[in-house]
Design a protein around this motif. Structure first.
Motif, mmCIF file in Angstrom:
data_model
loop_
_atom_site.group_PDB
_atom_site.id
_atom_site.type_symbol
_atom_site.label_atom_id
_atom_site.label_comp_id
_atom_site.label_asym_id
_atom_site.label_seq_id
_atom_site.Cartn_x
_atom_site.Cartn_y
_atom_site.Cartn_z
ATOM 1 N N ILE A 136 0.816 -1.222 0.000
ATOM 2 C CA ILE A 136 0.000 0.000 0.000
ATOM 3 C C ILE A 136 0.853 1.279 0.000
ATOM 4 O O ILE A 136 0.652 2.169 -0.834
ATOM 5 N N PRO A 137 1.836 1.411 0.906
ATOM 6 C CA PRO A 137 2.655 2.625 0.870
ATOM 7 C C PRO A 137 3.430 2.781 -0.439
ATOM 8 O O PRO A 137 3.608 3.907 -0.933
ATOM 9 N N ALA A 138 3.894 1.656 -0.997
ATOM 10 C CA ALA A 138 4.645 1.723 -2.257
ATOM 11 C C ALA A 138 3.762 2.208 -3.400
ATOM 12 O O ALA A 138 4.197 3.003 -4.244
ATOM 13 N N VAL A 139 2.516 1.752 -3.423
ATOM 14 C CA VAL A 139 1.578 2.195 -4.463
ATOM 15 C C VAL A 139 1.240 3.677 -4.279
ATOM 16 O O VAL A 139 1.179 4.437 -5.255
ATOM 17 N N ILE A 140 1.043 4.090 -3.035
ATOM 18 C CA ILE A 140 0.782 5.513 -2.759
ATOM 19 C C ILE A 140 1.981 6.352 -3.188
ATOM 20 O O ILE A 140 1.836 7.412 -3.812
ATOM 21 N N PHE A 141 3.178 5.874 -2.868
ATOM 22 C CA PHE A 141 4.412 6.566 -3.248
ATOM 23 C C PHE A 141 4.493 6.736 -4.755
ATOM 24 O O PHE A 141 4.821 7.818 -5.259
ATOM 25 N N SER A 142 4.174 5.691 -5.482
ATOM 26 C CA SER A 142 4.179 5.767 -6.947
ATOM 27 C C SER A 142 3.098 6.724 -7.450
ATOM 28 O O SER A 142 3.325 7.518 -8.368
ATOM 29 N N ALA A 143 1.930 6.686 -6.817
ATOM 30 C CA ALA A 143 0.819 7.561 -7.223
ATOM 31 C C ALA A 143 1.164 9.038 -7.047
ATOM 32 O O ALA A 143 0.649 9.893 -7.789
ATOM 33 N N LEU A 144 2.046 9.348 -6.098
ATOM 34 C CA LEU A 144 2.467 10.738 -5.898
ATOM 35 C C LEU A 144 3.191 11.287 -7.129
ATOM 36 O O LEU A 144 3.331 12.494 -7.280
ATOM 37 N N HIS A 145 3.656 10.369 -8.014
ATOM 38 C CA HIS A 145 4.400 10.783 -9.206
ATOM 39 C C HIS A 145 3.563 10.704 -10.474
ATOM 40 O O HIS A 145 4.087 10.924 -11.571
ATOM 41 N N LEU A 146 2.268 10.406 -10.337
ATOM 42 C CA LEU A 146 1.416 10.221 -11.521
ATOM 43 C C LEU A 146 1.337 11.464 -12.403
ATOM 44 O O LEU A 146 1.231 11.360 -13.630
ATOM 45 N N LEU A 147 1.367 12.640 -11.794
ATOM 46 C CA LEU A 147 1.222 13.874 -12.557
ATOM 47 C C LEU A 147 2.560 14.472 -12.989
ATOM 48 O O LEU A 147 2.598 15.559 -13.556
ATOM 49 N N ASN A 148 3.643 13.756 -12.722
ATOM 50 C CA ASN A 148 4.957 14.234 -13.175
ATOM 51 C C ASN A 148 5.027 14.265 -14.692
ATOM 52 O O ASN A 148 4.365 13.468 -15.366
ATOM 53 N N LEU A 169 6.648 4.122 -13.168
ATOM 54 C CA LEU A 169 5.746 3.971 -12.028
ATOM 55 C C LEU A 169 5.951 2.627 -11.331
ATOM 56 O O LEU A 169 5.898 2.530 -10.104
ATOM 57 N N ILE A 170 6.203 1.574 -12.129
ATOM 58 C CA ILE A 170 6.476 0.258 -11.542
ATOM 59 C C ILE A 170 7.763 0.301 -10.717
ATOM 60 O O ILE A 170 7.831 -0.218 -9.602
ATOM 61 N N ASN A 171 8.793 0.954 -11.268
ATOM 62 C CA ASN A 171 10.058 1.066 -10.543
ATOM 63 C C ASN A 171 9.903 1.869 -9.254
ATOM 64 O O ASN A 171 10.564 1.572 -8.247
ATOM 65 N N ILE A 172 9.047 2.871 -9.268
ATOM 66 C CA ILE A 172 8.829 3.656 -8.054
ATOM 67 C C ILE A 172 8.104 2.818 -7.006
ATOM 68 O O ILE A 172 8.354 2.955 -5.802
ATOM 69 N N VAL A 173 7.221 1.925 -7.447
ATOM 70 C CA VAL A 173 6.621 0.969 -6.503
ATOM 71 C C VAL A 173 7.717 0.104 -5.888
ATOM 72 O O VAL A 173 7.754 -0.117 -4.669
ATOM 73 N N LEU A 174 8.649 -0.371 -6.728
ATOM 74 C CA LEU A 174 9.727 -1.234 -6.238
ATOM 75 C C LEU A 174 10.638 -0.490 -5.260
ATOM 76 O O LEU A 174 11.031 -1.043 -4.229
#
Length: 280
Positions: free
Chosen positions: A165-177, A185-190
């Motif tokens: 969950i935190p990893a997905v939220i972390f990746s979602a913070l970059h969706l509008l980049n 986005l997958i790498n940011i989850v990792l």
């Protein structure tokens, strides 16, 4: 069935996290709306002010949490000790080494090249701004995600929830980049999973903060790659991407490439082998 409290008679973690994030973004949005109309001659100054206020928002939120739940910053991995400072140093070194290895591999395979030569570094005062920005970004995002979200979930949830969950939220913070990509986005989850592992293994967030800072700075401030899609950074060694492919990550930057995926796996194994002492 209580809609707001779990079987431990505590408010659901999801509700707490939603309220915490809502406060954070509301405060950040309000600060940005006040600062952006002002006439800043240096973009970096504006960015530093906005990120500084984001950190202030988190500090205020943590004060509320302390008053309402009697949970001190230590309960969220905010620990300053001799041992946690060692973890910070390890994170700083791992982040810098990771980007340097990826960059050298890209240079060696002719996927990227320096705009100038290694004998011609560019040093400017703006690099200090860039470093300050990435320090603030590392502190800001790690306090939010690994500090509050991970430790809130860790109290009453299983490891799958705590890591994913935190990893997905972390990746979602970059969706509008800008220049966002699926691989990025997958790498940011990792990397989010890696940061959570660092945090839970060391019982503090400083290793994750250290890695986050140098990972970003060596990408943008040292080697001049795009950082999570952003292209606004002065750098010591500007680079030119020769091939836009899955190795270089394209316009999203190194985080959009599979070399980054491989590095995350290697760093996770390295962190696994690091002995951990008590934070006291």
């Amino acid at each position: 069935m209580n809609l707001f409290k779990n079987k431990h008679n505590k408010i659901y973690s999801g509700i707490k996290i939603t309220l915490f994030i809502a406060f954070y973004f509301t405060f950040q949005k309000a600060a940005s709306s006040l600062l952006i109309p002002l006439d800043f001659t240096n973009y970096y100054t504006l960015y530093i002010l906005i990120k500084s206020l984001s950190v202030v928002a988190l500090i205020i939120a943590f004060i509320f949490v302390y008053k309402l739940e009697n949970r001190s910053p230590r309960k969220f991995g905010v620990i300053i000790s001799k041992q946690s400072l060692k973890h910070l140093l390890i994170g700083l070194v791992l982040g810098a080494l990771s980007i340097t290895i990826i960059a050298l591999l890209l240079f060696a395979t002719d996927n990227a090249t320096l705009t100038y030569s290694f004998e011609e570094p560019i040093f400017s005062f703006n690099l200090i701004y860039v470093l300050i920005i990435f320090i603030l970004v590392g502190i800001d995002e790690e306090l939010l995600v690994r500090g509050y979200i991970v430790h809130t979930l860790h109290r009453y949830n299983n490891n799958y929830v705590v890591y994913i969950i935190p990893a997905v939220i972390f990746s979602a913070l970059h969706l509008l980049n800008p220049n966002v990509s699926v691989v990025g986005l997958i790498n940011i989850v990792l990397i989010g999973i890696l940061f959570t592992y660092m945090t839970l293994k060391t019982k503090n967030i400083l290793m994750a903060i250290g890695f986050h800072i140098t990972w970003n700075f060596f990408q943008g401030g040292f080697f001049g790659f795009n950082v999570s899609g952003s292209t606004l950074w002065d750098s010591v060694y500007p680079v030119r991407i020769i091939h836009d492919n899955l190795l270089t990550g394209g316009d999203f930057g190194l985080e959009g490439g599979i070399l980054t995926t491989l590095i995350f796996v290697i760093v996770t194994m390295v962190v696994y082998l690091i002995p951990v002492e008590d934070n006291q």
